[in-house]
Design a protein around this motif. Structure first.
Motif, PDB file in Angstrom:
ATOM      1  N   ALA A   3       0.827  -1.207   0.000  1.00  0.00           N
ATOM      2  CA  ALA A   3       0.000   0.000   0.000  1.00  0.00           C
ATOM      3  C   ALA A   3       0.861   1.257   0.000  1.00  0.00           C
ATOM      4  O   ALA A   3       0.548   2.239  -0.680  1.00  0.00           O
ATOM      5  N   ILE A  61      -7.775  -4.827  -4.843  1.00  0.00           N
ATOM      6  CA  ILE A  61      -7.180  -5.690  -3.824  1.00  0.00           C
ATOM      7  C   ILE A  61      -6.251  -6.705  -4.488  1.00  0.00           C
ATOM      8  O   ILE A  61      -5.194  -7.048  -3.948  1.00  0.00           O
ATOM      9  N   LEU A  68      -2.921  -5.159  -4.994  1.00  0.00           N
ATOM     10  CA  LEU A  68      -2.219  -5.028  -3.715  1.00  0.00           C
ATOM     11  C   LEU A  68      -1.636  -6.364  -3.268  1.00  0.00           C
ATOM     12  O   LEU A  68      -0.477  -6.439  -2.848  1.00  0.00           O
ATOM     13  N   LYS A 127      -9.887  -1.926   1.612  1.00  0.00           N
ATOM     14  CA  LYS A 127      -8.717  -1.208   1.115  1.00  0.00           C
ATOM     15  C   LYS A 127      -8.485   0.064   1.925  1.00  0.00           C
ATOM     16  O   LYS A 127      -7.337   0.434   2.198  1.00  0.00           O
TER      17      LYS A 127
END
Length: 220
Positions: free
Chosen positions: A31, A45, A48, A66
């Protein structure tokens, strides 16, 4: 070797607990990478977890959304920044010098820790009233400097807003147009803030140009 905390032995973390800690930090680091590159722009997601090298299904074992992950990443950056400042200024006694050194060290993040600098500028003004990172420490130092007769200001919160806004603007300038700021630009910024807080030119210049504390604290 058994660790001791508050006089009581602390049970070592299990292998599973250490693995969970590593996985959670890997997601936070991913992140942070996205925050530095594109701010809070839309990211999935899946993206990530791919960057974190974590299975998609594992995400919700650590974060509910998130937004929660990004907030954890921002908190991670802020606290890391604050701990760096505490470490490097711990031997300084003059609160005005502590404040000036923190400004100068933060201004140099664009060169020393570019990821952190980009996250600070991309996520912006909410940092000014955060209970993590530079803001609470700067407010503490401003109040101490007022009590010591070093600063002459009526409202420490207004002084904090002035310093925080100036620093964010300075970091943005340093990142986007490094050719416009010289080697002593951080000192110039610190001096201007000290003078704004009521110091005379000579004293502000002297404090803003003292040798910076050095140390081995590094961001990841």
């Amino acid at each position: 070797m058994i660790s001791v905390q508050n006089g009581e032995p602390v049970k070592p973390a299990s292998r599973a607990e250490r693995r969970k800690t590593r996985t959670r930090q890997a997601l936070i680091d991913a992140a942070r990478d996205f925050l530095a590159r594109q701010g809070l722009a839309e990211v999935s997601i899946q993206e990530l977890t791919d960057v974190a090298d974590v299975g998609f299904g594992s995400f919700y074992n650590y974060f509910t959304s998130k937004d929660e992950l990004f907030q954890a990443a921002i908190t991670d950056v802020l606290e890391e920044h604050g701990q760096l400042l505490d470490e490097l200024t711990s031997d300084l006694e003059d609160p005005a010098e502590v404040f000036a050194a923190s400004v100068r060290l933060t201004g140099r993040l664009a060169d020393t820790h570019p990821q952190v600098a980009r996250i600070l500028t991309r996520t912006g003004l909410p940092y000014l009233d955060s209970d993590k990172g530079l803001a609470p420490r700067a407010l503490r130092d401003i109040r101490r400097a007022v009590d010591a007769g070093r600063f002459r200001i009526a409202n420490p919160h207004v002084a904090l807003a002035s310093a925080g806004g100036s620093l964010l603007g300075f970091l943005q300038l340093r990142i986007a147009h490094p050719d416009l700021v010289g080697e002593d630009a951080c000192e110039e910024l610190a001096e201007q803030l000290l003078r704004m807080y009521g110091m005379d030119r000579e004293t502000a210049y002297a404090i803003a140009h003292r040798p910076l504390p050095s140390g081995g604290v590094q961001f990841q």
